[in-house]
Design an enzyme around this catalytic site. Structure first.
Site, short mmCIF file in Angstrom:
data_model
loop_
_atom_site.label_atom_id
_atom_site.label_comp_id
_atom_site.label_asym_id
_atom_site.label_seq_id
_atom_site.Cartn_x
_atom_site.Cartn_y
_atom_site.Cartn_z
CB THR A 73 10.32 1.28 -2.06
OG1 THR A 73 10.42 1.05 -0.65
CG2 THR A 73 11.18 0.27 -2.79
CG HIS A 149 11.76 -3.60 1.78
ND1 HIS A 149 12.39 -3.21 0.61
CD2 HIS A 149 10.95 -2.57 2.13
CE1 HIS A 149 11.96 -1.99 0.29
NE2 HIS A 149 11.09 -1.59 1.19
C1 NCD Z 1 8.24 -0.68 4.43
C2 NCD Z 1 7.60 -1.73 3.55
O1 NCD Z 1 6.86 -1.43 2.62
O2 NCD Z 1 7.89 -2.88 3.84
N1 NCD Z 1 8.18 0.60 3.88
C3 NCD Z 1 9.21 0.99 3.07
O3 NCD Z 1 9.44 0.44 2.03
N2 NCD Z 1 9.96 1.99 3.53
C4 NCD Z 1 7.75 -0.71 5.80
C5 NCD Z 1 6.29 -0.53 6.07
O4 NCD Z 1 5.47 -0.48 5.16
O5 NCD Z 1 5.95 -0.44 7.24
#
Ligand code: NCD
Length: 324
Positions: A73, A149
């Site tokens: 991210t 998210h």
């Molecule tokens: C996710 C999160 O941080 O919610 N990761 C991400 O941003 N791709 C999923 C996870 O941490 O398992």
């Protein structure tokens, strides 16, 4: 005071998938598709874009110990802003005056003058609402506790569209920690906006939250996959960093490669990453597993979001008329 032109979202903050209509999702997908050749994900960028020259994105990733860490991210937002010709900076709380006792709220009041758009991850569910009320500049939720998210959900929808050609009339099976997985929560909200069938398989006590059930949601067992013939199998790791300490050692699961035998040829397997024990390396050999492409798509999708929220949507559309 409003700084941006995108009129459809409240105060132009992106906090939850609830804010998106089907139209908004379609628009972001369309813009991401236009921007993909400029994103550098599969080939060198077709051209260096300069829409966002002089604009600054500030990332803030905060929370207790490892509850707010990030690879995809954070890095994809930085890359997206750079590919649009803008600049980004990640705020470091540990070298800030918060070490002298300054509150995070006052810190935000000041940082408002230092950037045009904020990307915030926080370990506390729902905390983004308050931060967005302090900041006058637009705020993007990069993951708030176990809540949501939304930008991950948009890249997940884009992945489905790319590989399956549609985002409706799909059978989608979520497997893993559905209770604490914020990526799952936002994606369920997104796929629900279209006529899709949604199923869940989880270890005991990690089922889909009550408020995300409803409609034709159904809990199943992995052995039901052969009958359901899902288009998408979406795996999520056990969110040990987001659950109470005493629960962490209690849960585990592993997707055995033989599970893939129950999936149709055309289906895809997704995972928001990071993967841990639940998603062994053997699975990567199956070409239906699209988890790294899914991660790459975060860059054009975040380019689309940043460009739109900063008011450059017309510039994105005008790229369509370019001749190369
Ligand atoms: C996710 C999160 O941080 O919610 N990761 C991400 O941003 N791709 C999923 C996870 O941490 O398992």
């Amino acid at each position: 005071m409003s700084y941006v032109t995108l009129g459809r979202w409240d105060k132009n903050d992106l906090l939850s998938m609830d804010q998106f209509s089907k139209y908004d999702i379609g628009m972001i997908q369309q813009y991401a598709k236009i921007l993909e050749p400029y994103s550098g994900i599969f080939h060198a960028p077709r051209e260096n874009l300069d829409f966002c020259r002089g604009r600054i994105m500030k990332g803030i990733f905060r929370g207790e110990s490892n509850t707010s860490v990030s690879t995809r991210t954070r890095e994809s937002f930085k890359t997206a802003m750079t590919r649009l010709g803008g600049e980004s900076d990640i705020f470091d709380e540990k070298t800030s005056s918060m070490e002298k006792g300054e509150s995070f709220e006052d810190t935000l009041r000041y940082l408002d003058a230092c950037a045009d758009i904020f990307v915030i991850r926080d370990s506390v569910s729902g905390s983004l609402e308050e931060y967005a009320s302090i900041l006058k500049r637009p705020v993007i939720n990069a993951g708030d506790g176990i809540n949501e998210h939304p930008t991950q959900a948009l890249q997940d929808m884009y992945t489905m569209l790319e590989f399956l050609g549609r985002i409706s009339n799909l059978s989608i099976v979520f497997v893993g920690d559905l209770r604490y997985g914020r990526a799952v929560h936002s994606l369920v909200k997104a796929v629900r906006k279209f006529p899709n069938k949604i199923y869940g398989v989880s270890p005991p006590e990690l089922g889909m939250p009550e408020e995300l059930r409803g409609g034709d949601y159904r809990d199943i067992n992995l052995s039901d996959l052969a009958d359901i013939r899902p288009d998408v199998l979406y795996a999520a790791r056990i969110q040990k960093n987001l659950m109470p300490q005493e629960e962490r050692e209690r849960h585990s699961y592993r997707l055995e490669p033989k599970i893939l035998e129950m999936l149709p040829k055309h289906s895809i397997v997704m995972h928001p990453l990071p993967r841990t024990d639940e998603f062994p390396d053997e699975l990567l050999r199956d070409e239906r597993v699209k988890i790294f492409e899914q991660a790459y798509f975060g860059i054009p999708v975040r380019m689309a979001l940043l460009a739109t929220m900063l008011g450059y949507d017309e510039k994105v559309v005008s790229l369509q008329d370019r001749r190369y």
